[in-house]
Design a protein around this motif. Structure first.
Motif, short mmCIF file in Angstrom:
data_model
loop_
_atom_site.label_atom_id
_atom_site.label_comp_id
_atom_site.label_asym_id
_atom_site.label_seq_id
_atom_site.Cartn_x
_atom_site.Cartn_y
_atom_site.Cartn_z
N ARG A 38 31.71 101.22 58.14
CA ARG A 38 32.41 100.97 59.55
C ARG A 38 33.68 100.71 59.36
N VAL A 39 34.06 99.87 58.29
CA VAL A 39 35.46 99.60 58.19
C VAL A 39 36.28 101.02 57.97
N ASP A 40 35.60 101.76 56.79
CA ASP A 40 36.40 103.13 56.64
C ASP A 40 36.52 103.67 57.85
N HIS A 41 35.71 104.07 58.74
CA HIS A 41 35.66 104.74 60.05
C HIS A 41 36.84 104.31 60.91
N LEU A 42 36.80 102.83 60.92
CA LEU A 42 38.07 102.36 61.90
C LEU A 42 39.02 102.49 61.30
N LEU A 43 39.34 102.58 60.17
CA LEU A 43 40.43 102.60 59.45
C LEU A 43 40.96 104.15 59.59
N HIS A 44 40.05 105.30 59.38
CA HIS A 44 40.36 106.45 59.73
C HIS A 44 40.68 106.69 61.02
N ALA A 45 40.20 106.19 61.80
CA ALA A 45 40.39 106.35 63.30
C ALA A 45 41.90 105.78 63.77
N ALA A 46 41.98 104.54 63.03
CA ALA A 46 43.57 104.08 63.29
C ALA A 46 44.62 105.15 62.80
N MET A 47 44.21 105.40 61.66
CA MET A 47 45.41 106.37 61.09
C MET A 47 45.50 107.65 61.89
N ALA A 48 44.29 108.10 62.41
CA ALA A 48 44.45 109.40 63.22
C ALA A 48 45.27 109.04 64.29
N VAL A 49 45.07 107.80 65.24
CA VAL A 49 45.66 107.65 66.25
C VAL A 49 47.34 107.39 66.14
N ALA A 50 47.57 106.90 64.99
CA ALA A 50 48.89 106.73 64.58
C ALA A 50 49.49 107.94 64.16
N MET A 51 48.84 108.73 63.44
CA MET A 51 49.54 110.19 63.06
C MET A 51 49.82 111.14 64.43
N ALA A 52 48.80 110.92 65.47
CA ALA A 52 48.83 111.56 66.52
C ALA A 52 50.01 111.21 67.39
N ALA A 53 50.54 109.95 67.12
CA ALA A 53 51.46 109.30 68.08
C ALA A 53 52.87 109.38 67.37
N MET A 54 52.81 109.74 66.08
CA MET A 54 53.87 109.51 65.37
C MET A 54 55.06 110.62 65.61
N PRO A 55 54.75 111.96 65.96
CA PRO A 55 55.78 113.15 66.58
C PRO A 55 56.52 112.53 67.60
N TRP A 56 55.91 111.69 68.50
CA TRP A 56 56.33 111.78 69.96
C TRP A 56 57.31 110.27 69.99
N SER A 57 57.67 109.98 71.25
CA SER A 57 58.44 108.92 71.58
C SER A 57 57.51 107.71 71.39
N LEU A 58 56.24 107.75 71.69
CA LEU A 58 55.38 106.57 71.46
C LEU A 58 55.36 106.25 70.06
N GLY A 59 55.66 107.30 69.16
CA GLY A 59 55.55 106.93 67.50
C GLY A 59 56.85 105.91 67.10
N ARG A 60 57.71 105.63 67.92
CA ARG A 60 58.76 104.80 67.55
C ARG A 60 58.06 103.12 67.39
N SER A 61 57.07 103.16 68.10
CA SER A 61 56.48 101.79 68.24
C SER A 61 55.73 101.36 67.02
N LEU A 62 55.58 102.36 66.00
CA LEU A 62 55.10 102.22 64.73
C LEU A 62 56.07 101.96 63.66
N SER A 63 57.43 101.60 63.94
CA SER A 63 58.32 101.26 63.14
C SER A 63 58.19 99.82 62.84
N GLY A 64 58.36 99.40 61.67
CA GLY A 64 58.36 98.08 61.19
C GLY A 64 57.37 97.85 60.02
N ARG A 65 57.69 96.60 59.48
CA ARG A 65 56.94 96.20 58.24
C ARG A 65 55.44 96.13 58.48
N THR A 66 55.01 95.82 59.92
CA THR A 66 53.56 95.34 59.97
C THR A 66 52.74 96.75 59.87
N MET A 67 53.13 97.74 60.40
CA MET A 67 52.46 98.95 60.14
C MET A 67 52.46 99.49 58.79
#
Length: 210
Positions: A38-67
């Motif tokens: 379950r943790v594996d799948h949730l991590l894959h889902a989180a990564m896929a969401v981040a990858m989908a947002a990364m090329p666009w303006s929404l992806g700027r919120s991914l900046s920072g040490r936390t992510m």
């Protein structure tokens, strides 16, 4: 008019969105799934969401040490959980969890490099920075650029190989199916397709400007 880069980013966004939905649905709704899966799948889902947002303006919120720390920790999760159980096939289990670990590491690497570049500005140089300091700074930047290119190249090649292997794995004519593969296919029939598409998409993202 959209540029070819924007078209590719749109295609990747659709791909990652589908992967995120599939991984989240499978991780949350599949009966009999263990906690680690379950943790594996949730991590894959989180990564896929981040990858989908990364090329666009929404992806700027991914900046920072936390992510970056989050996906670095996720990269360590896969091999460490494989080694937690001391069995005869520990090495095989570890090898099987290296591809998702590489994907998480690639995500952390992209977040680090896309938001960590420092380029000396004309104003700074015009403000009286000595030429020797400027030369040293350019030397460090060149060395860092070479290192970044090597890391990006290694991750890209490995993810491409993992993606092709995952996509061809269910094909009986190309690869003999083991009992473990049959069990995995029974519980997650589209898992190989999802993992292969995610690996290939991540490899392309590594080479794309973002």
């Amino acid at each position: 008019m959209d540029t070819p880069v924007d078209v590719v980013h749109c295609m990747l966004t659709v791909l990652f969105a589908l992967v995120a939905v599939h991984a989240l649905r499978h991780g949350v709704r599949s009966p009999g799934t263990g906690r680690r899966d379950r943790v594996d799948h949730l991590l894959h889902a989180a990564m896929a969401v981040a990858m989908a947002a990364m090329p666009w303006s929404l992806g700027r919120s991914l900046s920072g040490r936390t992510m970056t720390v989050l996906f670095t920790t996720a990269a360590l999760w896969f091999p460490l959980t494989a080694l937690r159980r001391r069995t005869a096939d520990s090495l095989a289990a570890l090898a099987g969890r290296l591809p998702p670990a590489a994907g998480m590491a690639a995500m952390a690497w992209m977040l680090r490099t896309s938001h960590g570049r420092a380029v000396p500005s004309h104003e700074t140089l015009a403000g009286g920075v000595p030429a020797t300091h400027h030369t040293v700074a350019l030397g460090h930047a060149a060395g860092a650029s070479v290192t970044a290119a090597v890391v990006t190249g290694l991750l890209t090649v490995y993810l491409l190989a993992c993606g092709m292997r995952s996509l061809t794995r269910p094909m009986p004519s190309l690869r003999s199916a083991t009992d473990a593969a049959h069990r995995a296919a029974a519980t997650d029939p589209y898992g190989h397709l999802r993992d292969g598409a995610m690996a290939l998409g991540t490899a392309v993202m590594l080479l794309m400007p973002h």
